[in-house]
Design an enzyme around this catalytic site. Structure first.
Site, short mmCIF file in Angstrom:
data_model
loop_
_atom_site.label_atom_id
_atom_site.label_comp_id
_atom_site.label_asym_id
_atom_site.label_seq_id
_atom_site.Cartn_x
_atom_site.Cartn_y
_atom_site.Cartn_z
N HIS A 1 -26.47 -33.45 -5.42
CA HIS A 1 -25.48 -32.48 -4.94
C HIS A 1 -26.07 -31.07 -5.03
CE1 HIS A 1 -20.86 -31.49 -4.94
NE2 HIS A 1 -21.47 -31.07 -3.87
N HIS B 1 -25.13 -35.94 -9.39
CA HIS B 1 -24.92 -34.50 -9.54
C HIS B 1 -26.16 -33.72 -9.10
CE1 HIS B 1 -21.04 -34.69 -11.36
NE2 HIS B 1 -21.43 -35.29 -12.46
N HIS C 1 -25.43 -41.68 -12.26
CA HIS C 1 -24.35 -40.68 -12.21
C HIS C 1 -24.93 -39.27 -12.24
CE1 HIS C 1 -20.16 -39.34 -13.18
NE2 HIS C 1 -20.84 -38.30 -13.64
N GLU C 2 -25.81 -39.02 -13.20
CA GLU C 2 -26.39 -37.68 -13.33
C GLU C 2 -27.26 -37.32 -12.12
OE1 GLU C 2 -25.22 -35.74 -15.41
OE2 GLU C 2 -24.24 -37.23 -16.65
#
Length: 779
Positions: free
Chosen positions: A570, A567, A563-564
């Site tokens: 991104h 980010h 998940h991290e």
């Protein structure tokens, strides 16, 4: 995604608005419980010969000698030459504020020169970048640094920057210059689409800050903003949230399924000859909720865990009312109406359309799951009819299982997981993760690792600092911090900021210029030279030890890291001209899409085979577990939380008769499948009410969108480079520089989504969720 990560997440709500609001894109996350849904075509595994970089990554995180500190000259944190002591933060802040004053004056003088007017949006963005470079650093240091002196200095810096930002938030002169840009078609049309979007970001932020009101009301806005900041921090104070224990008699634990801990608890009561005191949130409390066949101790633990003091209830009430007053001051109907300006949902009414549709879709499954629990309770209690499931029954009759991978996997070390993620990124985007050395003093703890994100031309796209291990004083949970954004720098016209040669040579201003060159690396972009992005990831994994060896991750921790890293990628790919819309600096209800999608990749056995360094681990294809229908109940509960968040940020809170507990009870009496328990007031434990006020729906919303993106682009071939490039090109590279509805419609080839109106929000609520019964363990 909160609970343990609450202290990290509150950052986003504590920031003032003038793009300081956009500075602190700290993304908290925890694992999502995922069940497998992969297609037949995706079932085949991928065996790759290990590269030297694969083996280097594993050793970088797993080997005892994995330290990355070089023997070169020392530097400061993140490579800032001067950032070697807590006092340096203050010196850098003074220099940055002096530079900011020069930039502010330059923007204010812009109407005197036509050529300067064409640079206004760029210079406002540079002003934002200048201040955020210090604000983001302070925010990270106060959450991550192990030295209390550094933390104290960062806290002071953060507070002083907040005051400066509040002044800029309500600066009529800056607003009027920006207003002139919108009023002049030649000036506005000269901006790129991204520049126009950035101008709109600044415009909305000014409008939210009472900019058009008289001085007295603008001053009132600043006062209310400060009050909200103080109330929010108090609301998030962990010490305030400590609950008194539940008092349980030893005989109430007879028949405990967990015999080991149960016997220890009963022995403790026997030897001390006292009733047991079980604190909410403790391992003992969790064990009782899942294992005690007697309903009474479960009820006691639930009541203790969901009680509130009058002080807590008053604090929450004041926070909600102050937010509502702030919204009314700037002409909004409610805080939710104000907060949703610029978000995908646009309005509370549209949020309701989404949640109602999602509720209608999920409710029949949740009702069937609840009926199964009722039958289990009937069999247990031997009652003549199906009994009512109470809140303290959920975990006993359907014990939460730890998340598990889609297929059986051997233990995964931290290095192995990074290797697998690097291989996945290579398939999707043509980039890999590469270990990097750091100079002495560049990291704040010896266990911090630095990674380079490298493309197929061996060009460095960005840096990731990985602070992944638990240590004393470090906040729990996981977070993504933006330290430096990717933005275009070759057209900054920095000399134009200085009114004289004397100002340029001022040594204090020279400090600010040096600070802005964090890694002194730039890369050629599609139309210019861009700053290298730098991010930091925080987790709380168990460190490697000489006795246990490398850190082995539980599956929820693997999901957390994925998940991290979603980010982080991104941030890496968000190559925008403007800092204010770079990477994760986009709408709150769009920013979780890349990270949730990254977790979804881990439902594929084909992706999971990438975690096998040499094809010898025997990663299988058979499903590890069946879908748990009880997750539908939990999804229903998350919808209710999103609805409660909307109620608490509606105009209703301004009524003198508003009571947060009564509002909670009314909602659950009318919409919940499990009844509200009189005497409880668990809303004071709903930590997201501060950092995600009026936007808690975002997680469910982005889960739904990520599910559709997965099914349309990746389900048949999760390692498709074509699909990966499409997602990178249509979503990741734009950050917040393009309307997210346009990004989504283009990504999914669905032009009917472009309007993002009530009809579209309702339609998205009807979309099928991948792993529909699965919900995050902790938001």
């Amino acid at each position: 995604m909160l609970t343990r990560a609450a202290t990290n997440a509150f950052n986003k709500a504590s920031r003032p608005v003038f793009r300081f609001r956009g500075c602190l894109h700290t993304k908290t996350a925890t694992g999502i419980r995922i069940n497998p849904r992969t297609s037949a075509r995706a079932a085949s595994t991928v065996t790759l010969p290990p590269t030297s970089n694969d083996r280097d990554l594993v050793a970088f995180f797993d080997a005892p000698s994995g330290s990355s500190v070089s023997s070169g000259p020392s530097t400061g944190i993140f490579g800032h030459p001067s950032l070697t002591s807590p006092q340096a933060l203050e010196s850098i802040a003074e220099a940055i504020l002096q530079r900011a004053q020069l930039l502010t004056e330059r923007v204010l003088r812009a109407p005197q020169s036509r050529s300067e007017m064409f640079k206004v949006v760029k210079n406002l963005d540079r002003l934002s970048d200048l201040l955020c470079s210090v604000a983001d650093l302070a925010e990270f240091v106060r959450n991550a640094h192990p030295d209390p002196k550094w933390v104290a200095s960062a806290n002071n810096l953060y507070e002083s920057l907040s005051e400066v930002m509040n002044v800029l938030n309500t600066h009529v002169g800056l607003y009027n210059v920006l207003k002139a840009i919108f009023a002049d078609p030649e000036l506005f049309n000269a901006l790129s689409k991204e520049g126009q979007e950035t101008a709109l970001v600044f415009w909305r932020d000014f409008e939210k800050c009472a900019i058009g009101l008289p001085d007295a009301q603008r001053n009132r806005f600043v006062s209310l903003s400060t009050e909200i900041l103080v109330l929010g921090r108090q609301f998030m104070n962990d010490e305030l949230r400590v609950r008194p224990p539940a008092v349980i008699r030893a005989e109430e634990l007879d028949g405990l399924k967990d015999r080991g801990m149960g016997i220890r608890l009963k022995n403790q009561a026997f030897w001390t000859r006292q009733d047991l005191q079980v604190y909410p949130g403790s391992l003992q409390a969790q064990m009782i909720m899942r294992s005690a066949p007697n309903e009474e101790p479960r009820r006691k633990v639930y009541m203790a865990s969901n009680s509130s003091t009058q002080e807590e209830l008053y604090l929450l009430g004041q926070l909600l009312k102050t937010r509502a007053e702030l919204a009314r001051l700037v002409g909004s109907q409610s805080f939710a109406h104000m907060e949703l300006i610029g978000k995908m949902a646009k309005s509370p009414e549209n949020v309701r359309h989404f949640l109602d549709a999602l509720m209608a879709r999920n409710r029949p499954n949740a009702e069937r799951a609840l009926l199964n629990l009722s039958k289990r309770k009937q069999e247990h209690l031997h009652t003549p009819s199906d009994p009512t499931i109470q809140p303290w029954d959920r975990d006993y009759y359907c014990p939460p299982e730890p998340p598990a991978p889609a297929v059986p996997l051997p233990p995964l070390t931290l290095g192995t997981v990074f290797m697998g993620l690097s291989r996945l990124f290579k398939h999707l985007y043509g980039v890999t993760l590469r270990p990097a050395n750091v100079a002495p003093g560049q990291v704040w703890d010896p266990d911090v690792r630095k990674l380079e994100v490298v493309d197929e031309d061996n060009e460095v796209l960005g840096f990731i600092y990985a602070d992944l291990f638990d240590r004393r004083g470090k906040p729990g949970g996981a977070a993504h911090y933006t330290v430096s954004c990717s933005r275009r720098v070759d057209d900054d016209d920095e000399p134009g900021d200085y009114p004289s040669a004397e100002a340029w040579s001022d040594p204090r201003l020279a400090v600010s210029r040096d600070f802005g060159m964090i890694h002194r690396m730039r890369r050629r972009g599609r139309d210019g030279v861009y700053q290298i992005p730098v991010v930091a990831l925080l987790c709380d994994f168990t460190p490697r030890s000489s006795t246990t060896g490398p850190t082995t991750l539980e599956w929820f921790q693997v999901l957390t890291l994925a998940h991290e890293m979603g980010h982080a990628m991104h941030s890496m790919f968000g190559q925008t001209e403007y800092h204010s819309v770079s990477g994760t600096r986009c709408a709150t209800d769009f920013v979780e899409l890349p990270s949730i999608l990254m977790e979804t990749f881990l439902t594929s056995s084909r992706v999971l085979s990438l975690f096998d360094i040499d094809g010898k681990l025997g990663i299988g294809h058979k499903s590890n577990h069946d879908e748990d229908p009880c997750h539908y109940i939990d999804t229903h509960s998350q919808i209710l939380l999103a609805e409660l968040d909307q109620i608490y940020h509606s105009e209703a809170v301004l009524s003198s008769s508003f009571d947060s507990t009564k509002a909670l009870a009314k909602l659950f009496d009318s919409r919940s499948l499990i009844p509200y328990v009189p005497g409880t007031s668990w809303q004071t434990r709903f930590g997201h009410l501060y950092p995600y006020g009026a936007t808690y729906y975002s997680y469910l919303f982005d889960r739904t969108i990520a599910s559709r993106a997965w099914s349309k682009l990746f389900a048949e071939n999760p390692l498709s480079r074509e699909a990966g490039e499409r997602f990178k090109g249509e979503v990741l590279r734009y950050g917040g520089g393009k309307d997210p509805w346009l990004m989504l419609s283009s990504l999914l080839s669905a032009p009917e989504l472009e309007s993002g109106d009530a009809r579209v929000m309702q339609e998205i609520g009807n979309w099928k969720l991948e792993n529909e019964g699965a919900i995050p363990n902790r938001y």
